[in-house]
Design a protein around this motif. Structure first.
Motif, PDB file in Angstrom:
ATOM      1  N   PRO A  46      32.784  45.254  60.896  1.00 48.66           N
ATOM      2  CA  PRO A  46      33.149  44.270  60.390  1.00 48.66           C
ATOM      3  C   PRO A  46      33.116  43.474  59.268  1.00 48.66           C
ATOM      4  CG  PRO A  46      31.484  43.343  61.881  1.00 48.66           C
ATOM      5  CD  PRO A  46      31.552  44.986  61.575  1.00 48.66           C
ATOM      6  N   GLU A  47      34.922  43.452  58.429  1.00 49.76           N
ATOM      7  CA  GLU A  47      34.181  43.700  57.030  1.00 49.76           C
ATOM      8  C   GLU A  47      35.637  42.052  57.101  1.00 49.76           C
ATOM      9  OE1 GLU A  47      32.900  45.464  54.887  1.00 49.76           O
ATOM     10  OE2 GLU A  47      34.394  45.534  52.961  1.00 49.76           O
ATOM     11  N   THR A  48      35.454  41.614  55.513  1.00 52.90           N
ATOM     12  CA  THR A  48      36.258  40.267  55.498  1.00 52.90           C
ATOM     13  C   THR A  48      37.274  40.450  54.280  1.00 52.90           C
ATOM     14  OG1 THR A  48      35.114  39.112  56.835  1.00 52.90           O
ATOM     15  CG2 THR A  48      36.920  37.725  54.695  1.00 52.90           C
ATOM     16  N   GLN A  77      41.274  41.512  62.932  1.00 54.01           N
ATOM     17  CA  GLN A  77      40.185  40.694  63.822  1.00 54.01           C
ATOM     18  C   GLN A  77      41.361  39.416  64.118  1.00 54.01           C
ATOM     19  OE1 GLN A  77      37.956  42.115  66.114  1.00 54.01           O
ATOM     20  NE2 GLN A  77      39.144  43.709  65.396  1.00 54.01           N
ATOM     21  N   THR A  89      42.793  35.272  53.820  1.00 61.46           N
ATOM     22  CA  THR A  89      41.209  35.821  54.370  1.00 61.46           C
ATOM     23  C   THR A  89      41.582  36.527  56.419  1.00 61.46           C
ATOM     24  OG1 THR A  89      40.316  33.986  53.777  1.00 61.46           O
ATOM     25  CG2 THR A  89      38.835  35.144  55.187  1.00 61.46           C
ATOM     26  N   ASN A  91      40.066  39.234  58.900  1.00 63.21           N
ATOM     27  CA  ASN A  91      38.894  39.988  59.135  1.00 63.21           C
ATOM     28  C   ASN A  91      39.005  41.014  59.571  1.00 63.21           C
ATOM     29  OD1 ASN A  91      37.043  37.307  58.591  1.00 63.21           O
ATOM     30  ND2 ASN A  91      37.574  37.151  60.593  1.00 63.21           N
ATOM     31  N   LYS A 125      30.264  42.194  57.292  1.00 63.18           N
ATOM     32  CA  LYS A 125      29.980  41.517  57.675  1.00 63.18           C
ATOM     33  C   LYS A 125      28.992  41.860  58.656  1.00 63.18           C
ATOM     34  CE  LYS A 125      32.502  37.538  59.172  1.00 63.18           C
ATOM     35  NZ  LYS A 125      33.815  37.470  59.904  1.00 63.18           N
TER      36      LYS A 125
END
Length: 126
Positions: A46-48, A77, A89, A91, A125
């Motif tokens: 997971p990355e934002t 996501q 933003t 995800n 994340k």
């Protein structure tokens, strides 16, 4: 004299009804895609990414269009595009795409010349 006033009134009413910044159609500044038919699979990495989008001139025609394009991409996501702050933003799963892929998708939305991404920040994340 009554005829020109009627035409002017009609034109003014038309502009108000179809204007891009009609706030009555959106409840908040965040144009958030809550119903998507795409099945969301848990991200392995997971990355934002958050970034500024220049070139947006309206909430529905610009912010929502960008959001809808991104949410369809495999590995995304969640997407939030705020028209008022010009911030997005996203995800996403770093195993399936990178922040560069997302930037490219935003900048090629529409005619490919309108939107420019800057101030890219990523947060892992995991």
């Amino acid at each position: 004299m009554i005829f020109p006033k009627a035409i002017l009134s009609f034109a003014f009413a038309s502009v108000l009804l179809v204007g891009c910044k009609d706030k009555t159609t959106v409840a908040s500044n965040d144009v958030e895609k809550t119903t998507s038919k795409k099945e969301i699979v848990a991200a392995l990495k997971p990355e934002t990414a958050s970034f500024k989008i220049d070139g947006m001139v309206c909430e529905i025609g610009c912010a929502k269009t960008i959001e809808e394009k991104l949410v369809k991409m495999e590995g995304i996501q969640e997407v939030k595009v705020n028209f008022e702050t010009k911030q997005a933003t996203v995800n996403f799963d770093l195993d399936k795409l990178t922040s560069t892929d997302i930037v490219k998708a935003v900048e090629t939305t529409g005619d490919g010349k309108t939107y420019k991404v800057s101030e890219i920040k990523t947060l892992n994340k995991a």
